[in-house]
Design a protein around this motif. Structure first.
Motif, short mmCIF file in Angstrom:
data_model
loop_
_atom_site.label_atom_id
_atom_site.label_comp_id
_atom_site.label_asym_id
_atom_site.label_seq_id
_atom_site.Cartn_x
_atom_site.Cartn_y
_atom_site.Cartn_z
N UNK A 18 29.80 21.54 10.05
CA UNK A 18 29.04 21.70 8.80
C UNK A 18 27.62 21.17 8.96
N UNK A 19 27.49 20.00 9.60
CA UNK A 19 26.15 19.43 9.82
C UNK A 19 25.29 20.36 10.67
N UNK A 20 25.89 20.98 11.67
CA UNK A 20 25.16 21.92 12.50
C UNK A 20 24.68 23.11 11.68
N UNK A 21 25.54 23.62 10.82
CA UNK A 21 25.19 24.77 9.98
C UNK A 21 24.09 24.41 8.97
N UNK A 22 24.11 23.16 8.50
CA UNK A 22 23.16 22.72 7.46
C UNK A 22 22.00 21.89 8.03
N UNK A 23 21.82 21.91 9.34
CA UNK A 23 20.87 21.01 10.00
C UNK A 23 19.47 21.06 9.40
N UNK A 24 19.04 22.22 9.01
CA UNK A 24 17.70 22.38 8.46
C UNK A 24 17.50 21.57 7.18
N UNK A 25 18.57 21.34 6.43
CA UNK A 25 18.47 20.70 5.12
C UNK A 25 18.98 19.27 5.09
N UNK A 26 19.43 18.72 6.22
CA UNK A 26 20.00 17.38 6.22
C UNK A 26 18.97 16.35 5.78
N UNK A 27 19.34 15.51 4.80
CA UNK A 27 18.46 14.43 4.36
C UNK A 27 18.81 13.15 5.12
N UNK A 28 20.10 12.89 5.27
CA UNK A 28 20.56 11.71 6.00
C UNK A 28 21.80 12.09 6.78
N UNK A 29 22.14 11.29 7.71
CA UNK A 29 23.34 11.52 8.51
C UNK A 29 23.62 10.27 9.31
N UNK A 30 24.57 10.36 10.22
CA UNK A 30 24.85 9.22 11.08
C UNK A 30 23.66 8.98 11.98
N UNK A 31 23.49 7.74 12.42
CA UNK A 31 22.40 7.41 13.33
C UNK A 31 22.64 8.02 14.71
N UNK A 32 23.90 8.07 15.10
CA UNK A 32 24.25 8.62 16.41
C UNK A 32 25.27 9.73 16.21
N UNK A 33 25.20 10.75 17.01
CA UNK A 33 26.16 11.84 16.94
C UNK A 33 26.79 12.01 18.31
N UNK A 34 27.89 11.34 18.52
CA UNK A 34 28.58 11.44 19.80
C UNK A 34 30.07 11.61 19.54
N UNK A 35 30.88 11.46 20.55
CA UNK A 35 32.30 11.75 20.37
C UNK A 35 33.14 10.50 20.07
N UNK A 36 32.49 9.44 19.56
CA UNK A 36 33.29 8.31 19.11
C UNK A 36 34.06 8.71 17.85
N UNK A 37 35.20 8.10 17.65
CA UNK A 37 35.99 8.43 16.46
C UNK A 37 35.29 7.98 15.21
N UNK A 38 35.36 8.80 14.18
CA UNK A 38 34.92 8.39 12.86
C UNK A 38 35.92 7.34 12.35
N UNK A 39 35.48 6.53 11.42
CA UNK A 39 36.44 5.60 10.81
C UNK A 39 37.47 6.43 10.05
N UNK A 40 38.75 6.16 10.24
CA UNK A 40 39.76 6.96 9.57
C UNK A 40 39.80 6.78 8.06
N UNK A 41 39.28 5.67 7.57
CA UNK A 41 39.25 5.51 6.13
C UNK A 41 37.80 5.37 5.68
N UNK A 42 37.57 5.63 4.42
CA UNK A 42 36.20 5.55 3.92
C UNK A 42 35.69 6.92 3.50
N UNK A 43 34.46 6.94 3.04
CA UNK A 43 33.86 8.17 2.54
C UNK A 43 33.07 8.87 3.62
N UNK A 44 33.11 10.17 3.60
CA UNK A 44 32.29 11.00 4.47
C UNK A 44 31.27 11.68 3.57
N UNK A 45 30.01 11.41 3.81
CA UNK A 45 28.96 11.90 2.92
C UNK A 45 27.99 12.77 3.72
N UNK A 46 27.61 13.88 3.12
CA UNK A 46 26.61 14.76 3.69
C UNK A 46 25.58 15.02 2.60
#
Length: 146
Positions: A44-72
């Motif tokens: 989704x981030x790749x598809x919306x890249x042109x409009x991203x206001x904020x995102x993760x500081x790093x985009x690699x293959x580390x696991x996301x935290x299994x709990x918590x909110x995912x915000x785009x």
């Protein structure tokens, strides 16, 4: 996000694999869902890249935290049709859900997994069309142009 409420074993010899998946909140399955959700959000981030206001500081293959909110958070242009917000969020949510279900069923039920992957890909393609919706430009009367 997704719960396995029953078991349907379609092929002999797959019982042990299918029995491993209980609910995504338990044990190792939680990380399968976390990885799948991270991959879906990456799509989704790749598809919306042109409009991203904020995102993760790093985009690699580390696991996301299994709990918590995912915000785009997206920053849309002024002429974007804000009436399409619900359609956009519904497509994003549907893609994430279908992609997670695909990831869970990928090993245990490949035929059904393929259906979820096809749906997830279709939803991802439809996101682009919604992002391109614009409102009509405001036309001024000719006597007020100058």
């Amino acid at each position: 996000m997704a719960h396995v409420t029953g078991r349907r074993l379609s092929e002999p010899g797959q019982e042990e694999k299918a029995a491993d998946i209980q609910t995504p909140e338990e044990g190792p399955d939680k990380y399968i869902v976390a990885r799948a959700l991270a991959a879906a959000l990456g799509n989704i981030r790749q598809r919306c890249a042109r409009y991203l206001a904020t995102g993760r500081l790093m985009d690699d293959d580390r696991l996301e935290r299994p709990e918590g909110d995912y915000v785009l958070q997206l920053r849309m242009p002024d002429r974007w049709n804000y009436g399409a917000t619900t359609q956009l969020t519904n497509l994003m949510h549907a893609h994430a859900a279908d992609y997670c279900i695909y990831s869970i069923f990928e090993k245990t039920n490949p035929q059904e997994a393929a259906q979820y992957l096809a749906r997830a890909n279709d939803e991802l393609e439809r996101i682009k069309g919604v992002l391109e919706l614009r409102t009509a430009p405001v036309r001024r009367p000719a006597d007020k142009l100058y």
